[in-house]
Design a protein around this motif. Structure first.
Motif, PDB file in Angstrom:
ATOM      1  N   ILE A   1       9.992  97.043  68.227  1.00 12.41           N
ATOM      2  CA  ILE A   1      10.254  98.351  68.817  1.00 12.41           C
ATOM      3  C   ILE A   1       8.934  99.025  69.134  1.00 12.41           C
ATOM      4  CG2 ILE A   1      12.432  98.645  67.555  1.00 12.41           C
ATOM      5  CD1 ILE A   1      10.983 100.554  65.678  1.00 12.41           C
ATOM      6  N   GLU A   2       9.007 100.043  69.984  1.00 11.94           N
ATOM      7  CA  GLU A   2       7.846 100.861  70.302  1.00 11.94           C
ATOM      8  C   GLU A   2       8.158 102.308  69.933  1.00 11.94           C
ATOM      9  OE1 GLU A   2       6.738 100.279  74.353  1.00 11.94           O
ATOM     10  OE2 GLU A   2       6.141  98.174  74.040  1.00 11.94           O
ATOM     11  N   LEU A   3       7.196 102.963  69.298  1.00 11.79           N
ATOM     12  CA  LEU A   3       7.380 104.319  68.802  1.00 11.79           C
ATOM     13  C   LEU A   3       6.343 105.266  69.385  1.00 11.79           C
ATOM     14  CD1 LEU A   3       7.868 103.563  64.988  1.00 11.79           C
ATOM     15  CD2 LEU A   3       9.679 103.975  66.660  1.00 11.79           C
ATOM     16  N   GLU A   4       6.736 106.509  69.526  1.00  5.80           N
ATOM     17  CA  GLU A   4       5.807 107.570  69.897  1.00  5.80           C
ATOM     18  C   GLU A   4       5.795 108.576  68.760  1.00  5.80           C
ATOM     19  OE1 GLU A   4       5.452 111.287  73.053  1.00  5.80           O
ATOM     20  OE2 GLU A   4       6.696 109.542  73.569  1.00  5.80           O
ATOM     21  N   LEU A   5       4.633 108.794  68.157  1.00  8.88           N
ATOM     22  CA  LEU A   5       4.555 109.742  67.062  1.00  8.88           C
ATOM     23  C   LEU A   5       4.880 111.158  67.539  1.00  8.88           C
ATOM     24  CD1 LEU A   5       1.458 108.883  64.817  1.00  8.88           C
ATOM     25  CD2 LEU A   5       3.879 108.476  64.361  1.00  8.88           C
TER      26      LEU A   5
ATOM     27  N   GLY B   1       5.654 111.241  59.058  1.00  8.45           N
ATOM     28  CA  GLY B   1       6.205 112.266  59.933  1.00  8.45           C
ATOM     29  C   GLY B   1       7.205 111.657  60.895  1.00  8.45           C
ATOM     30  N   ASN B   2       7.574 112.432  61.936  1.00 11.29           N
ATOM     31  CA  ASN B   2       8.593 111.965  62.880  1.00 11.29           C
ATOM     32  C   ASN B   2       7.992 111.071  63.968  1.00 11.29           C
ATOM     33  OD1 ASN B   2      10.370 113.414  61.402  1.00 11.29           O
ATOM     34  ND2 ASN B   2      10.993 114.821  63.046  1.00 11.29           N
ATOM     35  N   ALA B   3       8.871 110.253  64.540  1.00 11.25           N
ATOM     36  CA  ALA B   3       8.501 109.397  65.673  1.00 11.25           C
ATOM     37  C   ALA B   3       9.729 109.226  66.560  1.00 11.25           C
ATOM     38  CB  ALA B   3       7.991 108.048  65.188  1.00 11.25           C
ATOM     39  N   ILE B   4       9.490 108.986  67.816  1.00 10.94           N
ATOM     40  CA  ILE B   4      10.579 108.803  68.777  1.00 10.94           C
ATOM     41  C   ILE B   4      10.630 107.337  69.184  1.00 10.94           C
ATOM     42  CG2 ILE B   4      11.501 109.479  71.022  1.00 10.94           C
ATOM     43  CD1 ILE B   4       9.943 112.123  70.703  1.00 10.94           C
TER      44      ILE B   4
ATOM     45  N   SER C   1      -1.640 102.966  60.543  1.00 13.33           N
ATOM     46  CA  SER C   1      -2.204 102.293  61.717  1.00 13.33           C
ATOM     47  C   SER C   1      -1.148 102.276  62.816  1.00 13.33           C
ATOM     48  CB  SER C   1      -2.641 100.866  61.376  1.00 13.33           C
ATOM     49  OG  SER C   1      -1.506 100.020  61.209  1.00 13.33           O
ATOM     50  N   ARG C   2      -1.499 101.685  63.944  1.00 12.21           N
ATOM     51  CA  ARG C   2      -0.546 101.577  65.054  1.00 12.21           C
ATOM     52  C   ARG C   2       0.448 100.430  64.850  1.00 12.21           C
ATOM     53  NH1 ARG C   2      -1.556 104.175  69.916  1.00 12.21           N
ATOM     54  NH2 ARG C   2      -3.472 105.437  69.978  1.00 12.21           N
ATOM     55  N   GLN C   3       0.145  99.503  63.939  1.00 13.31           N
ATOM     56  CA  GLN C   3       0.986  98.332  63.727  1.00 13.31           C
ATOM     57  C   GLN C   3       1.738  98.459  62.402  1.00 13.31           C
ATOM     58  OE1 GLN C   3       1.526  95.872  65.989  1.00 13.31           O
ATOM     59  NE2 GLN C   3       0.201  97.096  67.350  1.00 13.31           N
ATOM     60  N   LEU C   4       3.053  98.541  62.479  1.00 10.93           N
ATOM     61  CA  LEU C   4       3.892  98.705  61.307  1.00 10.93           C
ATOM     62  C   LEU C   4       4.948  97.602  61.243  1.00 10.93           C
ATOM     63  CD1 LEU C   4       4.716 102.521  61.719  1.00 10.93           C
ATOM     64  CD2 LEU C   4       2.667 101.508  60.694  1.00 10.93           C
ATOM     65  N   ILE C   5       5.530  97.440  60.084  1.00 12.01           N
ATOM     66  CA  ILE C   5       6.717  96.591  59.947  1.00 12.01           C
ATOM     67  C   ILE C   5       7.812  97.417  59.285  1.00 12.01           C
ATOM     68  CG2 ILE C   5       5.610  94.328  59.922  1.00 12.01           C
ATOM     69  CD1 ILE C   5       5.703  94.391  56.860  1.00 12.01           C
TER      70      ILE C   5
ATOM     71  N   ILE D   1       3.085 101.681  67.562  1.00 10.08           N
ATOM     72  CA  ILE D   1       2.980 103.079  67.989  1.00 10.08           C
ATOM     73  C   ILE D   1       2.187 103.114  69.287  1.00 10.08           C
ATOM     74  CG2 ILE D   1       2.111 105.363  67.400  1.00 10.08           C
ATOM     75  CD1 ILE D   1       2.564 104.661  64.475  1.00 10.08           C
ATOM     76  N   ILE D   2       2.872 103.484  70.363  1.00  8.65           N
ATOM     77  CA  ILE D   2       2.238 103.405  71.686  1.00  8.65           C
ATOM     78  C   ILE D   2       1.590 104.720  72.099  1.00  8.65           C
ATOM     79  CG2 ILE D   2       3.735 101.550  72.509  1.00  8.65           C
ATOM     80  CD1 ILE D   2       5.444 103.722  73.894  1.00  8.65           C
ATOM     81  N   LYS D   3       2.003 105.817  71.480  1.00  9.93           N
ATOM     82  CA  LYS D   3       1.427 107.109  71.836  1.00  9.93           C
ATOM     83  C   LYS D   3       1.151 107.926  70.586  1.00  9.93           C
ATOM     84  CE  LYS D   3       3.498 107.723  76.440  1.00  9.93           C
ATOM     85  NZ  LYS D   3       4.368 108.614  77.267  1.00  9.93           N
ATOM     86  N   ARG D   4       0.010 108.610  70.606  1.00 11.04           N
ATOM     87  CA  ARG D   4      -0.359 109.574  69.560  1.00 11.04           C
ATOM     88  C   ARG D   4      -0.558 108.914  68.201  1.00 11.04           C
ATOM     89  NH1 ARG D   4       4.332 113.754  71.437  1.00 11.04           N
ATOM     90  NH2 ARG D   4       3.364 114.372  73.411  1.00 11.04           N
TER      91      ARG D   4
END
Length: 433
Positions: free
Chosen positions: A312-316, A291-294, A266-270, A236-239
């Motif tokens: 992948i990289e996600l933005e919450l 919740g949602n993520a982009i 956390s910011r690190q997911l699998i 998760i790179i943002k929020r």
């Protein structure tokens, strides 16, 4: 029986006796004297008259061949598992049943229809000993597609090591289906729904397991698992949260009596590869229970869009509407909890054919591979599960804990079919599809 001339000793060889019964011809030994028959019977008991058997003197030319002087006692020198070599002769099954049922108070003997021809024989024995009558209730045996219920055939599977034992989850035994994850309540419900029909039924397994799903859905705590061999790292790179944390969440959203569990964020997911490979650039998805993520970036092994995803990289986007997203994704945080290793086990049918014909050699139709293991990571709450617990791994199906997680050794979870797709469910399709 012998003293009343209702039985006699016979040393006719097996083939001749079979032919005589088929043609309705009396045995040459049927006119032996009572004294001679008694002496031979005593010799059978002591083991000196091994070539003889005792036959009931019912009828030799009755149209019902089951009543044509059936064998009721025969020699057997194989040591008994309880009494050793104490006895040298034993009663047959047909002879023993009525002489046990009536004195023990059985009012209704429930017998499958293949014994129907033997019912007159059963009643003859009752009358011969002036015992209380027992009502015989015939019903058709239940058969299942792509399996068999013959104890003789199932014994061969056990002896050959094709299954681990009589409680193997692939076995159509009470112990087998209980270990696979059927509940007593579902089993009872299934039996009652069949009723005492005389019609032979070829049952489909999904019907059986669908009854069970209705029992376990409301009582199975929810957990999360990700395939170990096909893990995709999501950052998760943002929020995202500055550091890992946990929250108490219901173990079942519709059953508060099951209590709560800790969910790590956390910011690190699998994630599962099967999910990640379907993502599109800048697509909004839902991380279940968060919740949602982009999806902002997708790294693949090659430029081919069908190539496996590396990370992948996600933005919450927690204000997003979860009802509008197409993909609802399970995930695990790699921080804030200790992931629990587990082996997810699924099983196929024993046979490759729905129903075997009379001339089929059943061994030619055995399914070659019937057991499938998939290594997975599960949420930390799985560590508290005990053997026999039934859980749901969200989006993967229902499982029974066959071996709990202990001392670093992976838990073993047996997939429970849900009925809609037959035996093999999501666990197998994800791993071997």
């Amino acid at each position: 029986m012998i003293k009343e001339d209702n039985a006699y000793a016979d040393d006719t060889d097996q083939n001749t006796m079979r032919d005589e019964r088929m043609t309705g011809k009396a045995s040459a030994r049927s006119n032996r004297t009572v004294e001679e028959n008694i002496a031979i019977f005593e010799g059978m008991i002591t083991g000196t008259q091994v070539e003889n058997c005792i036959r009931a003197k019912i009828s030799i030319d009755n149209p019902n061949k089951a009543t044509r002087d059936p064998v009721i006692y025969r020699c057997n020198h194989t040591p008994h598992n309880r009494t050793g070599t104490l006895w040298k002769a034993y009663p047959t099954y047909d002879f023993a049943c009525p002489l046990v049922d009536s004195p023990e108070g059985v009012t209704h003997a429930l017998r499958t229809t293949e014994f129907a021809d033997r019912n007159p024989q059963y009643q003859w024995f009752i009358d011969c000993f002036n015992l209380r009558r027992v009502h015989i209730w015939d019903f058709a045996r239940l058969d299942f597609k792509r399996t068999f219920l013959s104890k003789r055939k199932l014994t061969k599977l056990v002896d050959a090591g094709r299954v681990s034992g009589w409680d193997d989850p692939r076995m159509p035994t009470i112990r087998g289906v209980l270990r696979r994850g059927i509940t007593i309540a579902a089993l009872r419900d299934f039996i009652l729904k069949q009723g005492p029909s005389r019609n032979v039924t070829l049952m489909d397994w999904p019907i059986f397991w669908n009854i069970n799903k209705k029992e376990i859905d409301s009582i199975a705590p929810r957990h999360t698992a990700v395939d170990q061999q096909k893990t995709v790292i999501a950052t998760i790179i943002k929020r995202g949260p500055e550091k890992a944390y946990t929250e108490e969440r219901p173990r079942h959203n519709k059953n508060s009596t099951l209590g709560t569990k800790k969910v790590a964020y956390s910011r690190q997911l699998i994630l599962d590869q099967e999910d990640a490979k379907l993502f599109k650039q800048d697509e909004e998805i839902t991380l279940m229970a968060w919740g949602n993520a982009i999806v902002r970036k997708i790294n693949r092994f090659s430029l081919d869009y069908r190539s496996p995803v590396i990370d992948i990289e996600l933005e919450l986007h927690l204000k997003g509407d979860v009802k509008k997203t197409e993909k609802k994704i399970t995930w695990l945080s790699t921080e804030g909890q200790s992931l629990i290793p587990a082996e997810l086990v699924d099983f196929d049918y024993l046979l490759t054919k729905d129903k075997l014909d009379e001339d089929d050699n059943w061994e030619d139709f055995l399914t070659e591979e019937t057991e499938f293991w998939t290594a997975a990571f599960c949420d930390a709450n799985l560590a508290t599960c005990r053997m026999g617990d039934i859980i749901q791994l969200e989006r993967k199906g229902y499982f029974r804990v066959d071996a709990p997680y202990k001392d670093g050794k992976a838990a073993v979870l047996f997939n429970i079919p849900i009925g809609k797709t037959g035996y093999l469910t999501s666990c197998l399709r994800l791993s071997h599809g």
